[in-house]
Scaffold this active site. Structure first.
Site, PDB file in Angstrom:
ATOM      1  N   GLU A 160       0.793  -1.228   0.000  1.00 15.48           N
ATOM      2  CA  GLU A 160       0.000   0.000   0.000  1.00 15.48           C
ATOM      3  C   GLU A 160       0.828   1.281   0.000  1.00 15.48           C
ATOM      4  O   GLU A 160       0.790   2.071   0.950  1.00 15.48           O
ATOM      5  CB  GLU A 160      -0.970   0.007   1.184  1.00 15.48           C
ATOM      6  N   GLU A 375      -5.774  -8.257   0.311  1.00 12.80           N
ATOM      7  CA  GLU A 375      -6.511  -7.930   1.546  1.00 12.80           C
ATOM      8  C   GLU A 375      -7.940  -7.593   1.176  1.00 12.80           C
ATOM      9  O   GLU A 375      -8.188  -6.874   0.217  1.00 12.80           O
ATOM     10  CB  GLU A 375      -5.916  -6.715   2.284  1.00 12.80           C
TER      11      GLU A 375
END
EC number: 3.2.1.85
Length: 468
Positions: A160, A375
């Site tokens: 991320e 995720e």
């Protein structure tokens, strides 16, 4: 009609070193910026987290028992290099060898991330990835890990990149807690993407046998009124900040004309300029076709409305529904339509957004090769009763997202696996221990694990590949 997933699909569970391991100063681990930042700014710390440092055999045994055949793990950079570079901490190296050995023993394939929000403090206080020296330190750390851990078959460089820049320099909920500095956001994105590209090129040049990619958080952005050109523009600009800038760097090796026009507009409105160098683009270009896979983290979508005013962002950290606010000068503001459900933390539940994002990657970046959903999950204030959690809401959330994955695969996207966030309960960076995501409930006082209803459901889906 009941939907299915391919026979070779990975049903994984995700973790992260700092959120799961605990043992923040054990066996020579160096400090990270979060250690002091949590003490100074929040009502919790990363001790004990889920004590994965000691409990990993228990968690991996549960993974095997419940059909979880992949696990996302991150290496804590400061366990290997306590100050980010220089002397190696052998006890840290030994820990990860033992951890990966246990993964393979339990037939749970480790997907290993080099950096998951936890730059060593010595480098973080020196500017983190805004300091180009730290690009070199990261590449050297990556080179060490690639050579040291041949038992790892799947690497990701970063987790991320978008939310790191966002958390550190826009929302200000990550250390160093700077708000509303869009130039720093984009510079952080860019420098981290250069770091990624150089690590990928090194991995391929060395001829290692495994695969390497990157994990991007890709929240889909929609205009509140698709017929209103100003709302459409707000969604485009918000998408550039969080998705397009990073995806262009990953798969084009440069920033498209539309992307750079948006960036220039945003910086004209908010101030600041970028340092983008020729050698950066040479690195991005050299790596753009070398990524073996893309990891997509997806939790929510956002709807954007045109907005003429100053930037103001309020982060909902305690699950007080409706307390968040997000508006950026020259970009727009987030306004959720009434018809979409939200969590207590104001995260919008919209599985269609995952489908749309996958198809966007497939169509706009055809060199993506394959996708793992690295995720996805539902944060809940779980109620622990009868030694379990009856988390039907979580089951429903995951089921809906698996169904759109099945649709995306049917429509030609190459999606190879799904990792629920999270395998067991872990601590949440800006929400603490109240916001739980795991298949396994963790009693943080005793560190006992208890399967939730969702664990039993997930086991059945993994066994049959039938989503029901």
């Amino acid at each position: 009609m009941t939907k299915t997933l391919p026979k070779d699909f990975i049903f994984g569970g995700a973790t992260a070193a700092y959120q799961a391991e605990g043992a923040t100063h054990t066996d020579g681990k160096g400090p990270v910026a979060w250690d002091k930042y949590l003490e100074d700014n929040y009502w919790y710390t990363a001790e004990p987290a889920s004590d994965f440092y000691h409990k990993y055999p228990v968690d991996l045994a549960l993974a095997e028992e419940y059909g979880v055949n992949g696990i996302r793990i991150s290496i804590a950079w400061s366990r290997i290099f306590p100050t980010g570079y220089g002397e190696v901490n052998l006890k840290g190296v030994e820990f990860y060898h033992k951890l990966f050995e246990e993964c393979h023993k339990r037939h749970v394939e480790p997907f290993v991330t080099l950096h998951h929000f936890d730059t060593p403090e010595a480098l973080h206080s020196n500017g983190d990835f805004l300091n180009r020296d730290n690009i070199e330190h990261f590449v050297n750390y990556a080179a060490f890990c690639f050579e040291e851990f041949p038992e790892v078959n799947y690497w990701t460089t970063f987790n991320e990149i978008g939310p790191i820049g966002d958390g550190q320099y826009l929302v200000g909920k990550f250390p160093p807690g700077i708000q509303y500095d869009l130039a720093k956001v984009f510079q952080s994105h860019h420098n981290m993407m250069v770091s990624h590209a150089r690590a990928v090129k090194l991995y391929k040049d060395k001829g290692y046998k495994g695969e390497i990619g990157v994990v991007h958080a890709l929240p889909t952005k929609y205009p509140l009124d698709p017929e209103n050109s100003a709302d459409v523009r707000a969604a485009e600009l918000e998408d550039i900040i969080h998705n397009k800038f990073i995806l262009d760097a990953t798969y084009l090796g440069y920033y498209s004309e539309m992307t750079m026009a948006g960036v220039k507009h945003i910086l004209k409105e908010n101030g600041g300029e970028l340092d983008l160098r020729e050698e950066d683009f040479q690195a991005l270009e050299a790596a753009k076709d070398l990524n073996d896979f893309l990891g997509i983290n997806y939790y929510m979508s956002d709807w954007m409305q045109a907005f003429d005013g100053e930037t103001e962002i309020i982060h909902n950290g305690k699950g007080e529904k409706g307390s968040s606010k997000y508006q950026i000068k020259g970009v727009g503001r987030r306004v959720a339509p009434d018809y979409v459900p939200k969590t207590d933390w104001d995260w919008i539940i919209y599985p269609q957004g995952l489908y749309d994002q996958i198809m966007r990657v497939k169509n706009d970046y055809p060199n993506y090769k394959k996708i793992y959903i690295t995720e996805n999950g539902l944060g809940y204030k779980d109620e622990f009763v009868d030694n379990t959690v009856y988390d039907d809401g979580r089951i429903d959330y995951v089921k809906q997202h698996l169904e759109v994955l099945s649709e995306a695969i049917s429509d030609g996207a190459n999606v190879k696996g799904y990792f629920i966030w999270s395998l067991m309960d872990v601590f949440s960076w800006s929400n603490g221990y109240e916001k739980r995501y795991g298949l396994f409930y963790v009693d943080f006082e005793t560190q006992e694990r208890y399967p939730k209803k969702s664990a039993h459901w997930y086991k059945q889906v993994a066994k049959t590949q039938i989503i029901e």
